[in-house]
Design an enzyme around this catalytic site. Structure first.
Site, mmCIF file in Angstrom:
data_model
loop_
_atom_site.group_PDB
_atom_site.id
_atom_site.type_symbol
_atom_site.label_atom_id
_atom_site.label_comp_id
_atom_site.label_asym_id
_atom_site.label_seq_id
_atom_site.Cartn_x
_atom_site.Cartn_y
_atom_site.Cartn_z
ATOM 1 N N THR A 1 0.921 -1.055 0.065
ATOM 2 C CA THR A 1 0.030 0.113 0.007
ATOM 3 C C THR A 1 0.917 1.069 0.031
ATOM 4 O OG1 THR A 1 -1.465 -1.211 1.362
ATOM 5 C CG2 THR A 1 -1.847 1.200 1.608
ATOM 6 N N ARG B 1 -13.413 -7.895 -0.601
ATOM 7 C CA ARG B 1 -13.001 -7.446 0.565
ATOM 8 C C ARG B 1 -12.515 -6.236 0.583
ATOM 9 N NH1 ARG B 1 -7.370 -5.640 1.849
ATOM 10 N NH2 ARG B 1 -6.858 -6.853 3.929
ATOM 11 N N THR C 1 0.500 0.828 6.536
ATOM 12 C CA THR C 1 0.480 -0.395 5.266
ATOM 13 C C THR C 1 0.398 -1.696 6.178
ATOM 14 O OG1 THR C 1 2.863 -0.326 5.107
ATOM 15 C CG2 THR C 1 1.475 1.104 3.866
#
Ligand code: GLY
Length: 358
Positions: free
Chosen positions: A212, A240, A263
């Site tokens: 991320t 999800r 992250t």
């Protein structure tokens, strides 16, 4: 460079500051000195590769010419999102179990406490820009799936296939290796002759990736903004949603304090409201570095009662309103880093590992 210290050092350092630092917001001399090392404007990202550097440099152009933190953050996030080589964010991100790229992103403006986010957004390369528009042009905070896509279409975003060849092949390899009892992969009568490994030789090992990016910035006026954007957990179940689009989990920003982003394994970040926790810790007087480490400790302390051997793979970054930075990861052997651009130039700053041997 910040000094790298181990978990043992962390406790020592924490003990040195005294538990009063947890309980009372008064600052020790060392904390005040550390604060003086920060400077604004500043822009940071958890991405520490070349793309991360390019991203903060582009955001810096905006900040140094007097532009807003919100504009700088969006610009930097977009650069990471459109990088096709990055398999964890935006275009080129790894798909869900069905082979569909579904993106999550959030945006927050610390001046107005406005926030916007999108989840399970398909076909749009720059979900952070859509999240910014949710923040600025609706009275909602989170749009999902088809609704988020309709909103993006209404604002003129171009729909594109986000699945690059590289990401598709990684997904296909995952499909082939997922089960011995389905029909994906080399025919059974050839399995002993032509090993799958030879076909996939040039591809990376398959593992679940949570990668991320967070981008946080403070502009010349002291306004703080942040964005977290991701393709989420690779091969996730369809629909999800991770922590990245959840305000307080993957991102939190407060002009009076600073900003934090997460992250890693989003499920833990959601359950611990980690970014909000980090900002609250900074409000209590903890440095960004200490606050990131506090959040990791808080997560493992909870799991101690359930499974003491479980150390989820989180990484947090934070900045306070003075422009100081922090970065810490839960485990592993690789020192976590963040990219920082301020008046002193570009730097990659080392963070800390809470449980280095795990
Ligand atoms: N932190 C990204 C995710 O879990 O989706």
């Amino acid at each position: 460079m910040k000094k790298h210290f181990t978990r043992r050092d962390f406790f020592f350092k924490t003990a040195g500051i005294g538990t009063g630092a947890f309980l009372f917001p008064g600052l020790s001399t060392s904390l005040i000195q550390e604060r003086q090392r920060g400077s604004i404007p500043v822009i940071v990202t958890s991405h520490f590769n070349e793309t991360g550097k390019n991203a903060v440099e582009a955001g810096w152009e905006i900040l140094q010419s007097g532009g807003s933190a919100v504009d700088a953050v969006e610009k930097a996030a977009n650069i990471i999102e459109i990088d096709p080589e990055d398999n964890t964010v935006g275009y080129g991100g790894l798909p869900n179990e069905k082979g569909v790229v579904q993106l999550d992103a959030s945006f927050m403006d610390g001046k107005t406490y406005s926030a916007g986010a999108v989840a399970c957004l398909e076909n749009i390369k720059t979900p952070s820009s859509v999240a910014r528009l949710v923040m600025e042009r609706t009275d909602h905070v989170l749009l999902t799936g088809e609704g988020a896509l309709e909103f993006a279409r209404a604002w003129g975003f171009k729909e594109e296939n986000l699945l690059t060849d590289k990401a598709r092949k990684i997904w296909l390899r995952w499909k082939e290796e997922l089960s011995q009892s389905d029909d994906w992969g080399v025919p059974e009568h050839l399995q002993d002759i032509e090993k799958k490994e030879s076909y996939w030789r040039d591809f990376p090992d398959i593992e679940h990736w949570y990668g991320t990016t967070n981008v946080l910035a403070i502009d010349r006026n002291g306004n703080i903004a942040g964005c977290t954007t991701t393709s989420g957990l690779s091969f996730k179940l369809n629909g999800r949603v991770g922590d990245s689009p959840i305000i307080g989990a993957g991102l939190y920003v407060d002009n009076e304090v600073g900003a934090a982003g997460a992250t890693g394994r989003g499920e833990d970040v959601i359950k611990s409201c980690a970014s909000y926790f980090i900002v609250l810790r900074m409000k209590e007087g903890r440095t960004p570095q200490q606050a990131c480490e506090d959040a990791l400790q808080m997560i493992t302390d909870r799991y101690k009662k359930v499974n003491p051997g479980f150390f989820p793979s989180e990484k947090f970054i934070a900045i306070n309103k003075f422009g100081e930075t922090g970065c810490a990861t839960m485990k592993g052997s690789r020192i976590p880093q963040m990219s920082v651009r301020n008046t002193k130039g570009f730097s990659r700053i080392d963070g800390t590992i809470l449980y280095p041997g795990k």
